[in-house]
Design a protein around this motif. Sequence first.
Motif, PDB file in Angstrom:
ATOM      1  N   ALA A 370       0.822  -1.211   0.000  1.00  0.00           N
ATOM      2  CA  ALA A 370       0.000   0.000   0.000  1.00  0.00           C
ATOM      3  C   ALA A 370       0.855   1.258   0.000  1.00  0.00           C
ATOM      4  CB  ALA A 370      -0.928  -0.013   1.219  1.00  0.00           C
ATOM      5  N   TRP A 371       2.026   1.189   0.613  1.00  0.00           N
ATOM      6  CA  TRP A 371       2.927   2.348   0.706  1.00  0.00           C
ATOM      7  C   TRP A 371       3.662   2.615  -0.597  1.00  0.00           C
ATOM      8  CZ3 TRP A 371       8.259   1.490   0.168  1.00  0.00           C
ATOM      9  CH2 TRP A 371       9.090   2.586   0.411  1.00  0.00           C
ATOM     10  N   GLU A 372       3.954   1.581  -1.355  1.00  0.00           N
ATOM     11  CA  GLU A 372       4.849   1.701  -2.510  1.00  0.00           C
ATOM     12  C   GLU A 372       4.370   2.684  -3.582  1.00  0.00           C
ATOM     13  OE1 GLU A 372       6.809  -1.099  -5.976  1.00  0.00           O
ATOM     14  OE2 GLU A 372       6.174  -2.043  -4.095  1.00  0.00           O
ATOM     15  N   PRO A 373       3.106   2.712  -3.989  1.00  0.00           N
ATOM     16  CA  PRO A 373       2.708   3.674  -5.035  1.00  0.00           C
ATOM     17  C   PRO A 373       2.969   5.126  -4.654  1.00  0.00           C
ATOM     18  CG  PRO A 373       1.031   1.976  -4.770  1.00  0.00           C
ATOM     19  CD  PRO A 373       2.001   1.798  -3.639  1.00  0.00           C
ATOM     20  N   GLY A 374       2.725   5.479  -3.397  1.00  0.00           N
ATOM     21  CA  GLY A 374       3.008   6.839  -2.949  1.00  0.00           C
ATOM     22  C   GLY A 374       4.487   7.159  -3.016  1.00  0.00           C
ATOM     23  N   MET A 375       5.326   6.208  -2.609  1.00  0.00           N
ATOM     24  CA  MET A 375       6.776   6.395  -2.713  1.00  0.00           C
ATOM     25  C   MET A 375       7.176   6.642  -4.154  1.00  0.00           C
ATOM     26  SD  MET A 375       9.718   4.675  -3.813  1.00  0.00           S
ATOM     27  CE  MET A 375       9.389   2.909  -3.732  1.00  0.00           C
ATOM     28  N   ARG A 376       6.619   5.867  -5.081  1.00  0.00           N
ATOM     29  CA  ARG A 376       6.971   6.016  -6.493  1.00  0.00           C
ATOM     30  C   ARG A 376       6.548   7.372  -7.042  1.00  0.00           C
ATOM     31  NH1 ARG A 376       8.882   1.696  -9.013  1.00  0.00           N
ATOM     32  NH2 ARG A 376       8.878  -0.280  -7.854  1.00  0.00           N
ATOM     33  N   ARG A 377       5.365   7.842  -6.692  1.00  0.00           N
ATOM     34  CA  ARG A 377       4.931   9.168  -7.155  1.00  0.00           C
ATOM     35  C   ARG A 377       5.836  10.259  -6.584  1.00  0.00           C
ATOM     36  NH1 ARG A 377      -0.173   6.812  -6.131  1.00  0.00           N
ATOM     37  NH2 ARG A 377      -0.250   7.786  -4.057  1.00  0.00           N
TER      38      ARG A 377
END
Length: 400
Positions: A370-377
């Motif tokens: 769940a955390w990974e997409p925000g990190m990528r953006r």
Amino acid sequence: MQSLRIGIVGAGLGGLCLAQGLARAGIAATVFERDRTADSRWQGYRLRIDGDGQQALRQVMTPRQYELFRQSCSLGGDDCFIDPQLRALPERKPAHWRPSAQADDAAERDLSANRQTLREILASGLEGQIRWGHALRGFRETPEGLLLDFEARPECEVDVLIAADGVGSAVRRQLIPGGEPDDGGAIVLYGVTPWEALPAEALTPELGQGVCVVFGDGLTAVIEAMRFRAPLPELARRLAPEAALSPLPDYWYWACVARAEDLGGALPAERLSGDALRARVLQATRGWHSRLRAVFAHGDPRCLGARAIRISAEVPVWRCERVALLGDAIHAMSPAGGLGANTALCDGAALAQALARAGTAAEAAAALRAWEPGMRRRAAAALSLSLAGTARLLQTTTRA
């Protein structure tokens, strides 16, 4: 019932930010750091902490720790943008530049922190959770979790692993072969000039206030006076006694960014001496105003360091649901704009928030996803600004 086992590799800013946020949520992660002590290796000096970085620190720190962080930052002042002959270049101010905080005014302003001081504050209260001298060689999956393999240390098993081990990440090398950040052919050389070492006749109105950015032909220098409100150990005793801060006198911070050929060539495998690094800077700035060159000439040779600038072209994908990578381990950036440290702090704070609700290994793995997409953006936006900032620092700006 066995508690969730979270392993963090790397006791830099991102890893400690994560560990501190988890501690506030009542979760005791274990931090594995290859350095034998907190001060065994040169870590760099001044950092610009922007609004996002400040918010991340406010989220993970106790109120006392956060106030100590604020009060331990430099007093600041007005920023300036000039050429090597001290002529103003207001048009070179980056569009996203936020002014330096002055005294206690930090609204919409960046704060200048000493890197080691911030690291000491982030480590306060975590002393029993940091395992120094643990150099990770790799890991392997088991039915129960992940078994970590260290150099000359016993193996250790965790449920999830967070790689915050920097640009040379051992975890990234194993998970993403060939995923190393690109070497853009540029160098950053950092230095410190003791406050009292700079002769009075070398002072210019631009120095001693906020950040002074000097745009040369393919070489840009950043100079800032790091002045503290009070002795740092005294600040800690008064504001957050649990934090032990090392004493630090006022100093002039400076950094030069240039293509390798304009700073004496590519860096050799062995670490150059401070005298050799200072000679490189003085040669590269030989046509600059004498007052600016005095800052470099009086730099403490014991405090000089250099590294090649490495920038990730993109945020690569990895295939292990029980592992996450943050900061330079997955999205290395140029020092241009000071985005690397701030993005790592945001990564750590956001991941701490996600993991705080996990009670089992399966829930922790779901939190990482769940955390990974925000990190990528977040990383994609910062990498774009970092690349643009580097190009701006290296451009030719000859003026008549």
